[in-house]
Design a protein around this motif. Sequence first.
Motif, short mmCIF file in Angstrom:
data_model
loop_
_atom_site.label_atom_id
_atom_site.label_comp_id
_atom_site.label_asym_id
_atom_site.label_seq_id
_atom_site.Cartn_x
_atom_site.Cartn_y
_atom_site.Cartn_z
N ILE A 54 0.87 -1.19 0.00
CA ILE A 54 0.00 0.00 0.00
C ILE A 54 0.90 1.24 0.00
O ILE A 54 1.72 1.42 0.92
CB ILE A 54 -0.93 0.01 1.23
N GLU A 55 0.74 2.04 -1.04
CA GLU A 55 1.58 3.24 -1.18
C GLU A 55 0.97 4.38 -0.38
O GLU A 55 -0.21 4.71 -0.52
CB GLU A 55 1.67 3.63 -2.66
N PHE A 56 1.79 5.00 0.50
CA PHE A 56 1.34 6.13 1.31
C PHE A 56 1.93 7.46 0.83
O PHE A 56 1.99 8.41 1.60
CB PHE A 56 1.70 5.91 2.78
N GLY A 57 2.33 7.54 -0.40
CA GLY A 57 2.76 8.81 -0.97
C GLY A 57 4.19 8.82 -1.43
O GLY A 57 5.00 7.96 -1.07
N HIS A 58 4.46 9.83 -2.24
CA HIS A 58 5.79 10.02 -2.80
C HIS A 58 6.34 11.39 -2.37
O HIS A 58 5.59 12.33 -2.09
CB HIS A 58 5.75 9.94 -4.33
N HIS A 105 2.95 12.68 -0.75
CA HIS A 105 1.61 12.84 -1.28
C HIS A 105 1.36 11.88 -2.45
O HIS A 105 2.28 11.23 -2.94
CB HIS A 105 1.38 14.28 -1.76
N TYR A 106 0.07 11.84 -2.85
CA TYR A 106 -0.36 11.09 -4.04
C TYR A 106 -0.09 9.58 -3.90
O TYR A 106 0.50 8.95 -4.77
CB TYR A 106 0.30 11.63 -5.31
N GLY A 107 -0.55 9.00 -2.78
CA GLY A 107 -0.47 7.56 -2.60
C GLY A 107 -1.68 6.85 -3.21
O GLY A 107 -2.43 7.43 -4.02
#
Length: 348
Positions: free
Chosen positions: A41-45, A66-68
């Motif tokens: 699960i991506e929580f942002g870059h 941001h933007y996950g």
Amino acid sequence: MFFQTHLAGKEFEYNEKSSPPSDLAVEFCKDVQKRSQGGYIEFGHFVSSHSFLTGSEPIDFIQKFHYGDLVHCESTFEKMGRTAQVNIICGHCSNKVCKDEQGCVCSVSYDEMMCSVVVELAIRCAKSGPRVFKGFSVGFHPRSSEISFQTEQVHVSLYLSAMSSLSGLVGKPTFKVNPAKGLGVTLTGSGVNGAMPTTLSPTVLNVDWRCQIARSSPYEVKFVIPVEGYDPIEFTLTKECDYAQEYETNPMKGWAIFGIISCIFIVLSSLLCCGGFIYKTRVEHLYGLDALPGMSILSAFLDVVGRPRGYLPVDNHNENQASQVSWQHVPGTTQAAQRTNDRAYGSI
């Protein structure tokens, strides 16, 4: 920046005690992921350097991601998906000891929707204490940050501004010219004395530089402004010198000398006048205007100016005698008139 370049992309893992077991991985300046058997699960870059901010005690710096992933988080603010905030502490965790010498994750906390995560990360900083002085600007105009000027300028005015809460930490600027000889530089203005620069009341640093020796390559003037508790602020100005420049004379200097001489003359004149007045009143026993110094000279001058000039002609000698005789008979005429009046009205 503040950290060493090899930390970029460095991965810090945190083993979560959950079911099923999962790990949270923070890749420094890249992204934040939650890893488990079910997938990632991506929580942002990490978007840009603007996402790297200074913090307040006990947090030294903050990284925002941001933007996950949008799954189950479609209604987040501005539809930015999942987000993460990494609070960086220079040193060690308060609740445990890091096994990795470069640092470790101290704690992790999620919101109710699992759409955002806050990570506390302790790392070994290259130097203890804060080093980034936030909100300081140098420029040609107040509250600006550009430094640009024509190379032939003789005077350059720089405006310094900082956050009011940190303005008291700014010290007095210093400079160094390279090469050391050939360019005369002097600093004036409120910024030279270490006045507190704020955004509402910036301080001014006036740079007066003149070419003494012509040179094909430009001179470099390196300025250093110390800040208590932070690394000093450093910037460099350059100046080309195609020919030697003469120093201008100050036009107000002559008026200043004239004013000083005039004041001295007025004071001495007043002292001499008072001394002469006291001398004439106590020694010569003169009073009023006669006791003023110079009045005798003024009286003699007026007497000479007001005296009739020339001599009477010789032909008028008889007329003068006749006038004198007529004036001599005037008393007799007066006595006769008095006797006539006495007869008419009586006398006592």
